[in-house]
Design a protein around this motif. Sequence first.
Motif, PDB file in Angstrom:
ATOM      1  N   HIS A  54       0.838  -1.194   0.000  1.00 52.50           N
ATOM      2  CA  HIS A  54       0.000   0.000   0.000  1.00 52.50           C
ATOM      3  C   HIS A  54       0.879   1.252   0.000  1.00 52.50           C
ATOM      4  CE1 HIS A  54      -2.760   3.069   1.525  1.00 52.50           C
ATOM      5  NE2 HIS A  54      -3.749   2.294   1.142  1.00 52.50           N
ATOM      6  N   THR A  57     -10.284  -0.106   9.884  1.00 55.36           N
ATOM      7  CA  THR A  57      -9.976   1.243  10.352  1.00 55.36           C
ATOM      8  C   THR A  57     -10.676   1.477  11.677  1.00 55.36           C
ATOM      9  OG1 THR A  57     -11.800   2.030   8.963  1.00 55.36           O
ATOM     10  CG2 THR A  57      -9.574   2.309   8.090  1.00 55.36           C
ATOM     11  N   CYS A  62     -13.243  -4.351   5.153  1.00 56.36           N
ATOM     12  CA  CYS A  62     -14.015  -3.984   3.962  1.00 56.36           C
ATOM     13  C   CYS A  62     -13.539  -4.643   2.675  1.00 56.36           C
ATOM     14  CB  CYS A  62     -13.973  -2.461   3.794  1.00 56.36           C
ATOM     15  SG  CYS A  62     -12.301  -1.786   3.654  1.00 56.36           S
ATOM     16  N   VAL A  63     -12.637  -5.619   2.752  1.00 57.68           N
ATOM     17  CA  VAL A  63     -12.124  -6.250   1.546  1.00 57.68           C
ATOM     18  C   VAL A  63     -13.104  -7.301   1.038  1.00 57.68           C
ATOM     19  CG1 VAL A  63     -10.267  -7.647   0.577  1.00 57.68           C
ATOM     20  CG2 VAL A  63      -9.725  -5.823   2.186  1.00 57.68           C
ATOM     21  N   TRP A 121      -6.592  -3.931  -2.569  1.00 53.87           N
ATOM     22  CA  TRP A 121      -8.057  -3.895  -2.614  1.00 53.87           C
ATOM     23  C   TRP A 121      -8.608  -2.539  -3.044  1.00 53.87           C
ATOM     24  CZ3 TRP A 121     -11.228  -0.593   0.141  1.00 53.87           C
ATOM     25  CH2 TRP A 121     -10.606   0.167   1.148  1.00 53.87           C
ATOM     26  N   TRP A 122      -7.887  -1.472  -2.737  1.00 52.25           N
ATOM     27  CA  TRP A 122      -8.331  -0.094  -2.958  1.00 52.25           C
ATOM     28  C   TRP A 122      -8.122   0.366  -4.401  1.00 52.25           C
ATOM     29  CZ3 TRP A 122      -4.559   3.019  -4.966  1.00 52.25           C
ATOM     30  CH2 TRP A 122      -3.261   2.475  -4.929  1.00 52.25           C
ATOM     31  N   ASP A 123      -7.314  -0.339  -5.166  1.00 50.97           N
ATOM     32  CA  ASP A 123      -6.815   0.132  -6.464  1.00 50.97           C
ATOM     33  C   ASP A 123      -7.776  -0.277  -7.577  1.00 50.97           C
ATOM     34  OD1 ASP A 123      -5.390   0.858  -8.688  1.00 50.97           O
ATOM     35  OD2 ASP A 123      -3.649  -0.407  -8.266  1.00 50.97           O
ATOM     36  N   ASP A 124      -8.431   0.704  -8.202  1.00 47.71           N
ATOM     37  CA  ASP A 124      -9.381   0.350  -9.253  1.00 47.71           C
ATOM     38  C   ASP A 124      -8.688  -0.153 -10.514  1.00 47.71           C
ATOM     39  OD1 ASP A 124      -8.401   2.722 -10.247  1.00 47.71           O
ATOM     40  OD2 ASP A 124     -10.318   3.773 -10.282  1.00 47.71           O
ATOM     41  N   THR A 143       1.976  -0.507  -6.505  1.00 47.47           N
ATOM     42  CA  THR A 143       0.865  -1.042  -7.282  1.00 47.47           C
ATOM     43  C   THR A 143       1.304  -2.288  -8.040  1.00 47.47           C
ATOM     44  OG1 THR A 143       1.375   0.250  -9.278  1.00 47.47           O
ATOM     45  CG2 THR A 143      -0.073   1.290  -7.623  1.00 47.47           C
ATOM     46  N   TRP A 166      -8.785  -5.161   5.574  1.00 42.37           N
ATOM     47  CA  TRP A 166      -8.448  -3.755   5.856  1.00 42.37           C
ATOM     48  C   TRP A 166      -9.444  -3.224   6.879  1.00 42.37           C
ATOM     49  CZ3 TRP A 166      -4.569  -0.488   3.996  1.00 42.37           C
ATOM     50  CH2 TRP A 166      -4.692   0.858   4.355  1.00 42.37           C
TER      51      TRP A 166
END
Length: 277
Positions: A145, A211, A228-229, A183-186, A157, A209
């Motif tokens: 990340h 928070t 949230c993954v 997971w966050w990467d479109d 990435t 992930w």
Amino acid sequence: MSTVLSRLSLNQETVRQLSLPELAAACATNGIGQVGLWRAPVRVYGVERAGKLFRDAGLTVTSLCRGGFLTATDPAERARALEDNRAAVDEAAGVGTDTLVLVSGGLPDGQKDLYAARERIADALAELAPYAQERGVRLAVEPLHPMFASDRCVVSTLSQALDLAERFPAEQVGVVVDTYHVWWDDGAPAQIARAGAGGRIHSFQLADWITPLPAGVLVGRGQLGDGCVDFRALRAQVEAAGFDGPIEVEIFNEGLWARDGAEVVAEVAARYTEHAC
């Protein structure tokens, strides 16, 4: 071993409170047939001894963590890093795995050029990849990340990781797809497909992930299902890309480490079944 758990691999760091024999026993009890190992405890136990322990228990070692930290500009530091990575390759072969995970390294003190740092990684891979191949070991570049870019990994990435890996044959260098980091990467779905097309998905790892992140963000990974993954979606993507290998659960979490390790192993198997199958 149940069919559901047949691809599950438990990374040792998830239950670092367990000794290697305890880890082997807990995996056997819970029907887990594969493990990922870490260099420091393996070295303490003995590399060849550790390999024999898991073979005798009927367990496959799916990866060894970690090599890398290849961004130094100082010649002496670079030489030490290369020596350490050659040792890591030898240790991977010694425990019986064909995959050495690489965390590439952050920016050296006083440096700000991410591109140059990545080029130094490529230079190091050019030296290490043939050495590893001779010993039956693949190098797996793991993107982390972006919050780790300054101090731990300038490869943030899958695209950046593949730009490095594709300079070398796929049997020498590939990538790690770690849900915690991508997971966050479109752009990740397209890069997973790219990696699969080239036969470069050498490891697939799961962690959630959650928070807020703890003060020590390195140990902020969550148990499967606590965050949230979307594990099923990511698993579907890597499988559509042709990956049918082990699925390794690697969680760094002080709350898990404070609990009974055998209990955590059982929980991992249950959460994997519930959230990733």
